[in-house]
Design a protein around this motif. Sequence first.
Motif, PDB file in Angstrom:
ATOM      1  N   GLN A 157      50.141  36.973  57.620  1.00 11.04           N
ATOM      2  CA  GLN A 157      50.826  35.693  57.451  1.00 11.04           C
ATOM      3  C   GLN A 157      49.869  34.592  57.015  1.00 11.04           C
ATOM      4  O   GLN A 157      50.253  33.691  56.264  1.00 11.04           O
ATOM      5  CB  GLN A 157      51.542  35.303  58.742  1.00 11.04           C
ATOM      6  N   ARG A 158      48.634  34.629  57.469  1.00 15.17           N
ATOM      7  CA  ARG A 158      47.671  33.606  57.058  1.00 15.17           C
ATOM      8  C   ARG A 158      47.018  33.923  55.711  1.00 15.17           C
ATOM      9  O   ARG A 158      46.239  33.128  55.193  1.00 15.17           O
ATOM     10  CB  ARG A 158      46.593  33.439  58.121  1.00 15.17           C
ATOM     11  N   GLY A 159      47.313  35.108  55.163  1.00 16.88           N
ATOM     12  CA  GLY A 159      46.738  35.468  53.873  1.00 16.88           C
ATOM     13  C   GLY A 159      45.255  35.722  53.929  1.00 16.88           C
ATOM     14  O   GLY A 159      44.513  35.392  52.994  1.00 16.88           O
ATOM     15  N   VAL A 160      44.787  36.342  55.017  1.00 16.68           N
ATOM     16  CA  VAL A 160      43.355  36.602  55.214  1.00 16.68           C
ATOM     17  C   VAL A 160      42.821  37.539  54.137  1.00 16.68           C
ATOM     18  O   VAL A 160      43.412  38.586  53.858  1.00 16.68           O
ATOM     19  CB  VAL A 160      43.121  37.190  56.619  1.00 16.68           C
ATOM     20  N   GLN A 161      41.671  37.159  53.549  1.00 16.52           N
ATOM     21  CA  GLN A 161      41.051  37.966  52.507  1.00 16.52           C
ATOM     22  C   GLN A 161      39.659  38.456  52.873  1.00 16.52           C
ATOM     23  O   GLN A 161      39.132  39.342  52.216  1.00 16.52           O
ATOM     24  CB  GLN A 161      40.961  37.157  51.207  1.00 16.52           C
ATOM     25  N   ASP A 162      39.046  37.879  53.913  1.00 12.59           N
ATOM     26  CA  ASP A 162      37.712  38.307  54.291  1.00 12.59           C
ATOM     27  C   ASP A 162      37.500  38.021  55.776  1.00 12.59           C
ATOM     28  O   ASP A 162      38.353  37.431  56.454  1.00 12.59           O
ATOM     29  CB  ASP A 162      36.632  37.620  53.447  1.00 12.59           C
ATOM     30  N   PHE A 163      36.358  38.462  56.284  1.00 15.16           N
ATOM     31  CA  PHE A 163      36.073  38.323  57.710  1.00 15.16           C
ATOM     32  C   PHE A 163      36.046  36.857  58.140  1.00 15.16           C
ATOM     33  O   PHE A 163      36.563  36.494  59.195  1.00 15.16           O
ATOM     34  CB  PHE A 163      34.735  38.998  58.024  1.00 15.16           C
ATOM     35  N   ASN A 164      35.440  35.995  57.319  1.00 21.04           N
ATOM     36  CA  ASN A 164      35.330  34.586  57.692  1.00 21.04           C
ATOM     37  C   ASN A 164      36.690  33.942  57.905  1.00 21.04           C
ATOM     38  O   ASN A 164      36.901  33.201  58.869  1.00 21.04           O
ATOM     39  CB  ASN A 164      34.548  33.815  56.628  1.00 21.04           C
ATOM     40  N   SER A 165      37.626  34.199  56.995  1.00 26.36           N
ATOM     41  CA  SER A 165      38.956  33.612  57.157  1.00 26.36           C
ATOM     42  C   SER A 165      39.714  34.266  58.302  1.00 26.36           C
ATOM     43  O   SER A 165      40.560  33.636  58.939  1.00 26.36           O
ATOM     44  CB  SER A 165      39.752  33.713  55.855  1.00 26.36           C
ATOM     45  N   ALA A 166      39.398  35.524  58.622  1.00 28.37           N
ATOM     46  CA  ALA A 166      40.078  36.199  59.733  1.00 28.37           C
ATOM     47  C   ALA A 166      39.791  35.515  61.057  1.00 28.37           C
ATOM     48  O   ALA A 166      40.680  35.360  61.905  1.00 28.37           O
ATOM     49  CB  ALA A 166      39.665  37.662  59.790  1.00 28.37           C
ATOM     50  N   VAL A 167      38.536  35.081  61.280  1.00 26.76           N
ATOM     51  CA  VAL A 167      38.157  34.489  62.569  1.00 26.76           C
ATOM     52  C   VAL A 167      38.155  32.962  62.530  1.00 26.76           C
ATOM     53  O   VAL A 167      37.728  32.320  63.487  1.00 26.76           O
ATOM     54  CB  VAL A 167      36.776  35.003  63.018  1.00 26.76           C
ATOM     55  N   ALA A 168      38.670  32.380  61.461  1.00 26.37           N
ATOM     56  CA  ALA A 168      38.578  30.931  61.276  1.00 26.37           C
ATOM     57  C   ALA A 168      39.318  30.139  62.341  1.00 26.37           C
ATOM     58  O   ALA A 168      38.991  28.974  62.589  1.00 26.37           O
ATOM     59  CB  ALA A 168      39.095  30.540  59.887  1.00 26.37           C
ATOM     60  N   TYR A 169      40.334  30.733  62.977  1.00 27.69           N
ATOM     61  CA  TYR A 169      41.117  30.022  63.990  1.00 27.69           C
ATOM     62  C   TYR A 169      40.804  30.514  65.401  1.00 27.69           C
ATOM     63  O   TYR A 169      41.562  30.254  66.334  1.00 27.69           O
ATOM     64  CB  TYR A 169      42.615  30.176  63.689  1.00 27.69           C
ATOM     65  N   THR A 170      39.688  31.209  65.564  1.00 27.68           N
ATOM     66  CA  THR A 170      39.292  31.756  66.857  1.00 27.68           C
ATOM     67  C   THR A 170      38.171  30.914  67.445  1.00 27.68           C
ATOM     68  O   THR A 170      37.125  30.746  66.818  1.00 27.68           O
ATOM     69  CB  THR A 170      38.816  33.216  66.704  1.00 27.68           C
ATOM     70  N   PRO A 171      38.339  30.367  68.650  1.00 22.69           N
ATOM     71  CA  PRO A 171      37.289  29.525  69.235  1.00 22.69           C
ATOM     72  C   PRO A 171      36.088  30.348  69.678  1.00 22.69           C
ATOM     73  O   PRO A 171      36.213  31.516  70.058  1.00 22.69           O
ATOM     74  CB  PRO A 171      37.985  28.882  70.439  1.00 22.69           C
ATOM     75  N   GLY A 172      34.902  29.742  69.623  1.00 18.21           N
ATOM     76  CA  GLY A 172      33.694  30.379  70.125  1.00 18.21           C
ATOM     77  C   GLY A 172      32.957  31.235  69.129  1.00 18.21           C
ATOM     78  O   GLY A 172      31.862  31.715  69.414  1.00 18.21           O
TER      79      GLY A 172
END
Length: 718
Positions: free
Chosen positions: A87-102
């Motif tokens: 749903q977020r249109g993730v294309q790489d690792f950085n965008s996958a964890v972009a909304y994860t704190p810490g």
Amino acid sequence: MQMAGVGLLLASSPAWVMAADASAGQSADAGLTLDNIEIKAAPQVETGDGPIKGYVAKRTTTGTKTDTPINEIPQTISVITRDEMDQRGVQDFNSAVAYTPGIRAIDYAGGQGAPDIFLRGFRAFNLFGIYQDGLRTGFNQYDTNFETFGLERIDVVKGPASVLYGQMSPGGVVNLTSKRPQDEAIHHIEYQAGSYGRQQFGIDLNDRLTDDGSLIGRLVMLRRDSGTQVDHSPDNRTYIAPSITWKPNDSDTLTVLAAYNKTVTGGSEQSFPYIGTVQRSPSGHIDSDTHLGWLGSYYHVETTSIGSIYAHDFANGWKFQQNLRYMHSVVGFLSSGPDVVLNPDGRTQDIGLQYRPKSSNTLLMDNNIQGSFNTGAIRHTLITGIDYSHYRAEETRLNGDPEDAFNNLDLYNPVYGGAPVWFDSLQRDTRSKMQQVGIYVQDQMKIDRWALTIGGRQDYARDHEEDAVSQSSGTQNDHKFTGRIGLAYLFDNGVTPYVSYSTSFQPNPDTDINNKLFKPTTGKQFEVGVKYQPEGYNASVTLSAFDLTQRNVSTADPVNTGFSVQTGEIESKGLELEGKASLNENLNMIASYAYTHTEITQDNTYEGNTPRNIPRHTASLWLDYSVLSGPLDGLGIGAGERYVGSSQNQQNTLRTPQYFLTDATLRYDLGKLGLTGTKISVTANNLFDKHYFEPGYYEDSVFYGNRRNVIATLGYDF
């Protein structure tokens, strides 16, 4: 073997439950008809390493190596599901964890190697903290990379996790779970086009290979040809990942996972000077697409792996499991980067070259036995195991420069060209050999509403290095005991407070003036928190506070210039809040905040400073809404906002400003127009094209953040 027509539909569908409708008033001898039969799909049973519907995971195997409810594990755990990534249109690792704190992944546009990440203020470079399918992804940053299209989920455990995984950064562990065979059929293909000439084709096929479902196969493939925001720097990839699961009986399961991943990017080290980017220079601002190097530079990595996950369930409730993987990597790397970030003229860089081909082989294995039993009123889940890793690598390095006429690059008006001029002799010709053996045991005890977790591990690590150029060699042997203890209390209303103490270790390759090898750095963390899973809602909230310290850190020798001593210490204290909810079929939400106060508490040069690249405040919010009825039926829209506070270089003399980034996605189910199984979406990261920067590898350098990136995806499920 049935592979077509009605047979395929029956063989690959979920289990069916058929029940007579008593209210239909039919007598038994009247027979069953379609009018008095109700057909229901059996609900998906969540497992700790399997797919999840929606955004909220409630079980994980990463936190304990057993399939455990997340609210029973006394550490902060975040899970990024496949639905969230799609749903977020993730294309790489950085965008996958972009909304994860810490967790912070550095946006290094045009960069090389695996993602560069920080967990709770500590850098996990050289894959100290990134695992895949329960095994470390490798031992060198440049030997591999990850393809998120091939992932089912990402689990992030915050804080020391050596008790289960051995040598690692004290900040935590990230476990990537590969897509693997599933009982339900998957037939998905997609095509993408987007910014920087991106063209990508992906395929994900999963089906039963036998009528009884004892053999299931899956094939995930991707091919991408793309540019990047950096001129003359491609982002091309070929990814092929076949897998097969065999269930010969009720006790044994064997999954074989293979993967081939070839990545081709540019080899320029994009270290922009602070003056001319964050701070305007008399010449203006340097364009973000400027290629800071020699145009012939490149980074190619080709990784092939094959592994297996075998499990045997004993009749008495115990289980044996083995995870195994072998990887072979070939790296072609001709890098170009600055000798100094900015010359005295304020507008040029001197460019150096380095040719550094490499090959490596890695073997990883984890064997454990786990089971449940009672001692009086106490229910135990016990796991004990031994894991082994072996890494061998060969690498040479040859230094050089572009020919004189092109060695001095004007950053505001670059002129490229020239042939490389290599120095006469190799700089390095190394052979590396690393081995680790770890023995661990963990007991998860439950009595009434109390959940107590206790674990311990003994590690033995060995690193042997040889350099044919300097005719030198050295061996480092480390051994360390690490552990964890945590207690949680499970209230009826879904509230679970917890407290824990955990430790970690990480080998330190430095030596002192007498060439004496340093001890491993050690980490320890105290954490308290509360997890909340409200009854009747598919939602989860975690609030945690932590106090994390790393000791035996290398610092400059105050007496002998150019050497180090092992008296450094870094502390990280903070607060993290994360909420995820799939409130219904329409609405999904993510909200997060992290406060991280990291300080170098003991150091002969930087004591009192904040470590490089650690913002004190980060926050994010994502909302996604799907229209399921009315004239807009089939439409979905998502929007998110990310905030990252300012951060500094190591000397704390330069600061990159805080920034806000907006992401958005729009999708439509074309099945509502008669094109069954067809969907289209458009995703934009950094929608308003905000210019932002992150501290670079050099004290007076920065990396340009990722510019606006728009990608359209056309998918078809059949």
